[in-house]
Design a protein around this motif. Sequence first.
Motif, PDB file in Angstrom:
ATOM      1  N   LEU A  82       0.832  -1.209   0.000  1.00  0.00           N
ATOM      2  CA  LEU A  82       0.000   0.000   0.000  1.00  0.00           C
ATOM      3  C   LEU A  82       0.864   1.255   0.000  1.00  0.00           C
ATOM      4  N   PHE A  83       1.910   1.239   0.814  1.00  0.00           N
ATOM      5  CA  PHE A  83       2.777   2.413   0.933  1.00  0.00           C
ATOM      6  C   PHE A  83       4.074   2.234   0.154  1.00  0.00           C
ATOM      7  N   ALA A  84       3.972   1.593  -0.987  1.00  0.00           N
ATOM      8  CA  ALA A  84       5.155   1.338  -1.812  1.00  0.00           C
ATOM      9  C   ALA A  84       5.972   2.607  -2.090  1.00  0.00           C
ATOM     10  N   PRO A  85       5.352   3.759  -2.401  1.00  0.00           N
ATOM     11  CA  PRO A  85       6.165   4.954  -2.659  1.00  0.00           C
ATOM     12  C   PRO A  85       7.012   5.380  -1.466  1.00  0.00           C
ATOM     13  N   LEU A  86       6.522   5.130  -0.246  1.00  0.00           N
ATOM     14  CA  LEU A  86       7.294   5.504   0.934  1.00  0.00           C
ATOM     15  C   LEU A  86       8.520   4.621   1.089  1.00  0.00           C
ATOM     16  N   PHE A  87       8.367   3.335   0.773  1.00  0.00           N
ATOM     17  CA  PHE A  87       9.485   2.421   0.968  1.00  0.00           C
ATOM     18  C   PHE A  87      10.560   2.608  -0.100  1.00  0.00           C
ATOM     19  N   GLU A  88      10.242   3.342  -1.149  1.00  0.00           N
ATOM     20  CA  GLU A  88      11.245   3.675  -2.154  1.00  0.00           C
ATOM     21  C   GLU A  88      12.182   4.775  -1.661  1.00  0.00           C
ATOM     22  N   GLY A 117      13.804   4.867   1.222  1.00  0.00           N
ATOM     23  CA  GLY A 117      14.801   4.417   2.195  1.00  0.00           C
ATOM     24  C   GLY A 117      14.152   4.175   3.538  1.00  0.00           C
ATOM     25  N   ARG A 118      14.262   5.143   4.461  1.00  0.00           N
ATOM     26  CA  ARG A 118      13.590   5.043   5.748  1.00  0.00           C
ATOM     27  C   ARG A 118      12.206   5.663   5.612  1.00  0.00           C
ATOM     28  N   PRO A 119      11.154   4.832   5.514  1.00  0.00           N
ATOM     29  CA  PRO A 119       9.815   5.373   5.236  1.00  0.00           C
ATOM     30  C   PRO A 119       9.272   6.170   6.422  1.00  0.00           C
ATOM     31  N   ASN A 120       8.889   7.394   6.156  1.00  0.00           N
ATOM     32  CA  ASN A 120       8.346   8.270   7.180  1.00  0.00           C
ATOM     33  C   ASN A 120       7.103   8.942   6.608  1.00  0.00           C
ATOM     34  N   LEU A 121       5.961   8.777   7.268  1.00  0.00           N
ATOM     35  CA  LEU A 121       4.693   9.293   6.758  1.00  0.00           C
ATOM     36  C   LEU A 121       4.699  10.814   6.656  1.00  0.00           C
ATOM     37  N   ALA A 122       5.288  11.487   7.637  1.00  0.00           N
ATOM     38  CA  ALA A 122       5.292  12.940   7.633  1.00  0.00           C
ATOM     39  C   ALA A 122       6.218  13.494   6.549  1.00  0.00           C
ATOM     40  N   ARG A 123       7.424  12.953   6.452  1.00  0.00           N
ATOM     41  CA  ARG A 123       8.344  13.440   5.421  1.00  0.00           C
ATOM     42  C   ARG A 123       7.776  13.197   4.027  1.00  0.00           C
ATOM     43  N   PHE A 124       7.165  12.033   3.845  1.00  0.00           N
ATOM     44  CA  PHE A 124       6.595  11.748   2.528  1.00  0.00           C
ATOM     45  C   PHE A 124       5.487  12.744   2.197  1.00  0.00           C
ATOM     46  N   ALA A 125       4.574  12.981   3.130  1.00  0.00           N
ATOM     47  CA  ALA A 125       3.432  13.858   2.866  1.00  0.00           C
ATOM     48  C   ALA A 125       3.866  15.260   2.476  1.00  0.00           C
ATOM     49  N   PHE A 126       4.880  15.788   3.153  1.00  0.00           N
ATOM     50  CA  PHE A 126       5.246  17.188   2.939  1.00  0.00           C
ATOM     51  C   PHE A 126       6.401  17.396   1.962  1.00  0.00           C
ATOM     52  N   LEU A 127       7.254  16.392   1.788  1.00  0.00           N
ATOM     53  CA  LEU A 127       8.485  16.625   1.039  1.00  0.00           C
ATOM     54  C   LEU A 127       8.590  15.839  -0.269  1.00  0.00           C
ATOM     55  N   HIS A 128       7.795  14.793  -0.439  1.00  0.00           N
ATOM     56  CA  HIS A 128       7.950  13.945  -1.623  1.00  0.00           C
ATOM     57  C   HIS A 128       7.054  14.444  -2.754  1.00  0.00           C
ATOM     58  N   SER A 129       7.598  14.481  -3.961  1.00  0.00           N
ATOM     59  CA  SER A 129       6.853  15.000  -5.108  1.00  0.00           C
ATOM     60  C   SER A 129       5.658  14.135  -5.487  1.00  0.00           C
ATOM     61  N   ARG A 130       5.659  12.861  -5.080  1.00  0.00           N
ATOM     62  CA  ARG A 130       4.554  11.976  -5.433  1.00  0.00           C
ATOM     63  C   ARG A 130       3.394  12.044  -4.448  1.00  0.00           C
ATOM     64  N   ALA A 131       3.582  12.696  -3.318  1.00  0.00           N
ATOM     65  CA  ALA A 131       2.557  12.716  -2.279  1.00  0.00           C
ATOM     66  C   ALA A 131       1.236  13.341  -2.730  1.00  0.00           C
ATOM     67  N   PRO A 132       1.234  14.499  -3.423  1.00  0.00           N
ATOM     68  CA  PRO A 132      -0.050  15.081  -3.815  1.00  0.00           C
ATOM     69  C   PRO A 132      -0.892  14.167  -4.697  1.00  0.00           C
ATOM     70  N   ASP A 133      -0.254  13.292  -5.449  1.00  0.00           N
ATOM     71  CA  ASP A 133      -1.008  12.364  -6.290  1.00  0.00           C
ATOM     72  C   ASP A 133      -1.366  11.092  -5.529  1.00  0.00           C
ATOM     73  N   PHE A 134      -0.550  10.713  -4.552  1.00  0.00           N
ATOM     74  CA  PHE A 134      -0.789   9.475  -3.807  1.00  0.00           C
ATOM     75  C   PHE A 134      -2.017   9.597  -2.908  1.00  0.00           C
ATOM     76  N   TYR A 135      -2.172  10.748  -2.254  1.00  0.00           N
ATOM     77  CA  TYR A 135      -3.329  10.958  -1.384  1.00  0.00           C
ATOM     78  C   TYR A 135      -4.472  11.565  -2.195  1.00  0.00           C
ATOM     79  N   SER A 168       9.304  22.830   3.833  1.00  0.00           N
ATOM     80  CA  SER A 168       7.958  22.709   3.283  1.00  0.00           C
ATOM     81  C   SER A 168       7.079  23.918   3.610  1.00  0.00           C
ATOM     82  N   PRO A 169       6.749  24.740   2.617  1.00  0.00           N
ATOM     83  CA  PRO A 169       5.793  25.837   2.850  1.00  0.00           C
ATOM     84  C   PRO A 169       4.426  25.315   3.305  1.00  0.00           C
ATOM     85  N   GLN A 170       4.022  24.146   2.784  1.00  0.00           N
ATOM     86  CA  GLN A 170       2.741  23.571   3.185  1.00  0.00           C
ATOM     87  C   GLN A 170       2.737  23.235   4.672  1.00  0.00           C
ATOM     88  N   PHE A 171       3.838  22.682   5.150  1.00  0.00           N
ATOM     89  CA  PHE A 171       3.918  22.373   6.579  1.00  0.00           C
ATOM     90  C   PHE A 171       3.849  23.645   7.415  1.00  0.00           C
TER      91      PHE A 171
END
Length: 207
Positions: free
Chosen positions: A61-67, A69-87, A125-128
Amino acid sequence: TDVERDYLFSLARPTSARGRQVPVRTVRPSLRRMLDSLTTPAVIYDVTQEIVAANILGRALFAPLFETGRPNLARFAFLHSRAPDFYLDWPMACSLTAATLRYEVGKDPLNEELTALIGELSTRSPQFRRDWADNDVHEHRTGTKGYRHLAVGELTLQFDNLEAPGEPGLQILTYTAEPGSPSEEKLALLASWAATQEDASAPADGD
């Protein structure tokens, strides 16, 4: 709300009286076996929202996070370019993530890893920064979340958040779908996809 009241009581307590959480990077074997026995996506994460364990469906389910390295829900949501499309509702996911972090800080303001994470997100992250400025607090308990998975499409799942027994600071997050719903069918597809990913990553005989 009761969560906001608990947060204010935490702030009112002397810092020395508040609970300190020692970072946990592994889970005991019995807890991992329990996680692996679940037939729904499940992960275990800490107060910094770092995933420290997951079953096969949780990793799928969280395959993009495990790509990352150390999967972190907060870092992924605010810093990863794929997050806006994943959620399916990325702004809401960000808002709840920031509010959850604020709630955790109230309980453990001397947690250096949590403080460092908030500093990192505030800087990058400006969003954060916008969500943090709202001063909302939230405790992750139960609800509905939507994801857009590259392999199976859109999923609407109900989540339940449980304290990991005997592991202070760790939470077990499980996901289920409504019986007979399109998302239940897609969870079955996700299980098949996850099995193919596990087979592909397994070493061949003789390796």
